[in-house]
Design a protein around this motif. Structure first.
Motif, PDB file in Angstrom:
ATOM      1  N   LYS A 150      37.078  42.228  37.946  1.00  0.00           N
ATOM      2  CA  LYS A 150      38.031  41.697  38.936  1.00  0.00           C
ATOM      3  C   LYS A 150      39.470  41.997  38.548  1.00  0.00           C
ATOM      4  O   LYS A 150      40.290  42.348  39.409  1.00  0.00           O
ATOM      5  CB  LYS A 150      37.815  40.198  39.117  1.00  0.00           C
ATOM      6  CG  LYS A 150      36.517  39.877  39.828  1.00  0.00           C
ATOM      7  CD  LYS A 150      36.449  38.443  40.305  1.00  0.00           C
ATOM      8  CE  LYS A 150      35.178  38.217  41.130  1.00  0.00           C
ATOM      9  NZ  LYS A 150      35.093  36.858  41.690  1.00  0.00           N
ATOM     10  N   SER A 171      47.436  36.974  47.392  1.00  0.00           N
ATOM     11  CA  SER A 171      46.793  35.678  47.574  1.00  0.00           C
ATOM     12  C   SER A 171      46.161  35.212  46.270  1.00  0.00           C
ATOM     13  O   SER A 171      45.861  36.012  45.390  1.00  0.00           O
ATOM     14  CB  SER A 171      45.735  35.752  48.676  1.00  0.00           C
ATOM     15  OG  SER A 171      44.717  36.677  48.339  1.00  0.00           O
ATOM     16  N   GLY A 172      45.961  33.912  46.172  1.00  0.00           N
ATOM     17  CA  GLY A 172      45.330  33.372  44.971  1.00  0.00           C
ATOM     18  C   GLY A 172      45.798  31.962  44.696  1.00  0.00           C
ATOM     19  O   GLY A 172      46.832  31.516  45.196  1.00  0.00           O
ATOM     20  N   GLU A 173      45.032  31.266  43.885  1.00  0.00           N
ATOM     21  CA  GLU A 173      45.365  29.894  43.540  1.00  0.00           C
ATOM     22  C   GLU A 173      46.633  29.837  42.691  1.00  0.00           C
ATOM     23  O   GLU A 173      47.055  30.833  42.109  1.00  0.00           O
ATOM     24  CB  GLU A 173      44.206  29.255  42.770  1.00  0.00           C
ATOM     25  CG  GLU A 173      42.928  29.141  43.569  1.00  0.00           C
ATOM     26  CD  GLU A 173      41.766  28.591  42.744  1.00  0.00           C
ATOM     27  OE1 GLU A 173      42.001  28.194  41.572  1.00  0.00           O
ATOM     28  OE2 GLU A 173      40.635  28.566  43.250  1.00  0.00           O
ATOM     29  N   THR A 176      47.510  31.717  38.947  1.00  0.00           N
ATOM     30  CA  THR A 176      46.738  32.939  38.696  1.00  0.00           C
ATOM     31  C   THR A 176      47.627  34.134  38.354  1.00  0.00           C
ATOM     32  O   THR A 176      47.157  35.113  37.766  1.00  0.00           O
ATOM     33  CB  THR A 176      45.868  33.317  39.916  1.00  0.00           C
ATOM     34  OG1 THR A 176      46.691  33.336  41.091  1.00  0.00           O
ATOM     35  CG2 THR A 176      44.743  32.305  40.109  1.00  0.00           C
ATOM     36  N   LYS A 178      50.464  35.345  40.726  1.00  0.00           N
ATOM     37  CA  LYS A 178      50.871  36.100  41.928  1.00  0.00           C
ATOM     38  C   LYS A 178      52.268  36.699  41.759  1.00  0.00           C
ATOM     39  O   LYS A 178      52.524  37.831  42.181  1.00  0.00           O
ATOM     40  CB  LYS A 178      50.809  35.177  43.159  1.00  0.00           C
ATOM     41  CG  LYS A 178      49.408  34.672  43.467  1.00  0.00           C
ATOM     42  CD  LYS A 178      49.353  33.899  44.767  1.00  0.00           C
ATOM     43  CE  LYS A 178      50.096  32.584  44.700  1.00  0.00           C
ATOM     44  NZ  LYS A 178      49.494  31.643  43.719  1.00  0.00           N
ATOM     45  N   SER A 285      49.089  30.579  48.367  1.00  0.00           N
ATOM     46  CA  SER A 285      47.930  29.925  47.768  1.00  0.00           C
ATOM     47  C   SER A 285      47.085  29.252  48.836  1.00  0.00           C
ATOM     48  O   SER A 285      46.119  28.570  48.530  1.00  0.00           O
ATOM     49  CB  SER A 285      48.379  28.889  46.723  1.00  0.00           C
ATOM     50  OG  SER A 285      49.246  27.939  47.317  1.00  0.00           O
ATOM     51  N   ASP A 287      45.156  29.677  52.903  1.00  0.00           N
ATOM     52  CA  ASP A 287      44.452  30.648  53.741  1.00  0.00           C
ATOM     53  C   ASP A 287      45.305  30.941  54.975  1.00  0.00           C
ATOM     54  O   ASP A 287      45.284  30.189  55.942  1.00  0.00           O
ATOM     55  CB  ASP A 287      43.086  30.094  54.144  1.00  0.00           C
ATOM     56  CG  ASP A 287      42.231  31.119  54.876  1.00  0.00           C
ATOM     57  OD1 ASP A 287      42.779  32.151  55.315  1.00  0.00           O
ATOM     58  OD2 ASP A 287      41.022  30.882  55.023  1.00  0.00           O
ATOM     59  N   ASN A 306      50.175  41.360  55.980  1.00  0.00           N
ATOM     60  CA  ASN A 306      48.869  41.655  55.387  1.00  0.00           C
ATOM     61  C   ASN A 306      48.464  43.111  55.600  1.00  0.00           C
ATOM     62  O   ASN A 306      47.314  43.407  55.912  1.00  0.00           O
ATOM     63  CB  ASN A 306      47.812  40.718  55.971  1.00  0.00           C
ATOM     64  CG  ASN A 306      46.529  40.728  55.158  1.00  0.00           C
ATOM     65  OD1 ASN A 306      46.566  40.989  53.961  1.00  0.00           O
ATOM     66  ND2 ASN A 306      45.416  40.450  55.789  1.00  0.00           N
ATOM     67  N   GLU A 309      46.378  43.674  50.987  1.00  0.00           N
ATOM     68  CA  GLU A 309      46.222  42.403  50.269  1.00  0.00           C
ATOM     69  C   GLU A 309      45.728  42.633  48.838  1.00  0.00           C
ATOM     70  O   GLU A 309      44.852  43.460  48.600  1.00  0.00           O
ATOM     71  CB  GLU A 309      45.240  41.473  50.990  1.00  0.00           C
ATOM     72  CG  GLU A 309      45.085  40.119  50.288  1.00  0.00           C
ATOM     73  CD  GLU A 309      44.162  39.158  51.010  1.00  0.00           C
ATOM     74  OE1 GLU A 309      43.997  38.025  50.520  1.00  0.00           O
ATOM     75  OE2 GLU A 309      43.599  39.544  52.059  1.00  0.00           O
ATOM     76  N   HIS A 311      44.230  40.173  45.922  1.00  0.00           N
ATOM     77  CA  HIS A 311      43.785  38.809  45.624  1.00  0.00           C
ATOM     78  C   HIS A 311      43.685  38.630  44.116  1.00  0.00           C
ATOM     79  O   HIS A 311      42.987  39.381  43.438  1.00  0.00           O
ATOM     80  CB  HIS A 311      42.431  38.525  46.268  1.00  0.00           C
ATOM     81  CG  HIS A 311      41.904  37.151  45.945  1.00  0.00           C
ATOM     82  ND1 HIS A 311      42.474  36.008  46.458  1.00  0.00           N
ATOM     83  CD2 HIS A 311      40.881  36.748  45.140  1.00  0.00           C
ATOM     84  CE1 HIS A 311      41.826  34.958  45.995  1.00  0.00           C
ATOM     85  NE2 HIS A 311      40.863  35.375  45.187  1.00  0.00           N
ATOM     86  N   PRO A 313      42.144  36.718  41.234  1.00  0.00           N
ATOM     87  CA  PRO A 313      40.987  35.834  41.063  1.00  0.00           C
ATOM     88  C   PRO A 313      41.332  34.648  40.172  1.00  0.00           C
ATOM     89  O   PRO A 313      42.136  34.782  39.236  1.00  0.00           O
ATOM     90  CB  PRO A 313      39.952  36.740  40.387  1.00  0.00           C
ATOM     91  CG  PRO A 313      40.772  37.746  39.658  1.00  0.00           C
ATOM     92  CD  PRO A 313      41.987  37.985  40.493  1.00  0.00           C
TER      93      PRO A 313
END
Length: 464
Positions: A150, A171-173, A176, A178, A285, A287, A306, A309, A311, A313
């Protein structure tokens, strides 16, 4: 010609043998097979640089083989050869990723020249990729440490999109990395010698965010005692990173959309538009696709951002990288804190591997820094880890048995996790927890429960 590992796929055994022999004389490592199915099996076992494949094969044909190779993302240079040459099959082969197309009969010298050209191009690409990996590791080491599939995919996507002018959605929590991705994209882009301007859309009130982005004229609103250049103009010819863009209010989203589409802005208090050549990198973070469907995010802006993108992980999905990350952080903090720490004990590593890491790489970094500060030995032990991690190792006799102490410990662990998510911002943390700032401070100041002892009563979770 650089030596390469080449795979030949042709159902005419005599031709296959002759071609393999010719290529071996050129110094290459060559294997031959009569079917695409066998070729895929060989590709699963070891890497190849280039494949030469007949279009007409028993079972899976050359075009289907090309599709399989493309799906597996093997980075294989593939030349199609056939006695049934036609324009349609050639076009289809190129669309599927073939780098060349020859019709039998052909001269071996011609094929060798083409192979030489494609292998030289491959060597150049690999050299460029290695240089970019070195730059990523040198400038943005924290989130790019590791060799999991990943994180390697993230590196590959950065390398591919950085040289373009396309907008990127990251994107991502939280935690992570970003912003690390955004900096890497900028550093590897053609705008690397210009400014990267960053703004956190969730950290500023709506009215102030608009002024920060677009600027304003003198007297545009109460307190505007002088004109101000906005961040779009500050990033002109460079890159603008809009962090947590999902928090941006709808009216401001429409102005961002115009800036992205027309590459021009209108400062507050003026009517004249100003050109702003800015590449947009946005991070979220949340959707955004769901927010768009719910009417909370403008569709057109979502599609504009977009274009590409990336992401990031969460750490729990790439746990194989944790030992490498831990080693990286131990070495870094050993230098910063001037300590001689060689690593972590097996018990500590087991805890680090078992923990779900809601705060991701940022939380792991903080945990290792804390343990490094506390340790007096040459290896980090479970004792130095945060309480939320130590609970994983505690046996029944070490755990508090009374309910109030258990609840207090759980509350502290949850507050700690939220503080990690907010970057230790207590105002944001209190808002996320649904309590007042003063209540948060009181909870943090209360003594922690002793293992196995009677602890203070847990505060009401609904206190405000």
């Amino acid at each position: 010609m650089p030596q390469a590992r080449i795979l030949v796929i042709d159902d005419e055994q005599p031709f296959c043998d002759v071609l393999c022999g010719v290529l071996r004389k050129q110094g290459h490592l060559v294997e031959g097979t009569e079917t695409a199915e066998n070729a895929l099996a060989l590709l699963d076992r070891r890497p190849f640089d280039l494949a030469i494949c007949d279009l007409r094969l028993p079972g899976m044909n050359g075009l289907d083989f090309l599709r399989q190779v493309a799906e597996r993302k093997l980075g294989l240079q593939l030349i199609i050869i056939t006695a049934y040459g036609d324009i349609e099959s050639a076009v289809e082969a190129v669309k599927l990723g073939a780098v060349d197309y020859l019709t039998k009969p052909f001269l071996f010298d011609d094929l060798i020249l083409r192979i030489d050209r494609h292998l030289s191009h491959l060597a150049l690409e690999q050299s460029h990729a290695a240089l970019q990996d070195e730059l990523l590791a040198r400038y943005e080491p924290r989130s790019f440490v590791g060799n999991s599939p990943k994180i390697m995919r993230v590196r590959d996507l950065i390398r591919r999109v950085a040289p373009t002018t396309s907008n990127v959605l990251i994107s991502g929590e939280s935690g992570t990395g970003k912003e690390v991705v955004a900096r890497a994209v900028h550093r590897l882009s053609e705008r690397h010698d210009r400014r990267l301007v960053t703004v956190n859309c969730a950290a500023l009130p709506d009215t102030l965010l608009e002024s920060e982005l677009f600027g304003h004229s003198k007297g545009a609103f109460t307190g505007a005692v002088r004109s101000k250049e906005g961040l779009f103009l500050a990033a002109d010819a460079g890159t603008l990173f809009l962090d947590e863009i999902g928090a941006m209010p709808l009216p401001l989203q429409s102005k961002i959309l115009r800036a992205v589409e027309a590459k021009e802005i209108v400062p507050i208090g003026t009517t004249a538009s100003v050109k702003a050549d800015v590449r947009i990198l946005a991070a979220t973070s949340t959707d955004l696709a769901a927010a768009s469907r719910e009417g909370k995010f403008i569709d057109a802006l979502y599609y504009r951002l977009n274009v590409f993108e990336i992401h990031m992980p969460p750490l729990r999905e790439r746990k194989e990288d944790i030992p490498v990350l831990v080693t990286h952080f131990v070495e870094r903090f050993s230098q910063e804190l001037k300590k001689r720490v060689l690593g972590v004990t097996d018990e500590a590593m087991a805890i680090l591997m078992a923990y779900p890491w809601p705060g991701n790489v940022r939380e792991l970094e903080n945990a290792i820094e804390r343990a490094m500060i506390l340790t007096d030995g040459d290896h980090l032990t479970p004792d130095g880890l945060p309480h939320s991690l130590q609970a994983l190792a505690a046996g029944p006799a070490e755990r508090p048995l009374d309910l109030r102490s258990v609840l207090r410990r759980a509350e502290l662990d949850h507050i700690g996790a939220v503080l990690v998510l907010t970057g230790q911002d207590k105002v944001k943390a209190a808002k996320m927890l649904g309590i007042s700032l003063s209540s948060l401070y009181r909870k943090l100041e209360q003594p922690e429960p002793e293992p196995g002892g009677d602890g203070p009563a847990a505060d009401s979770a609904g206190e405000t």
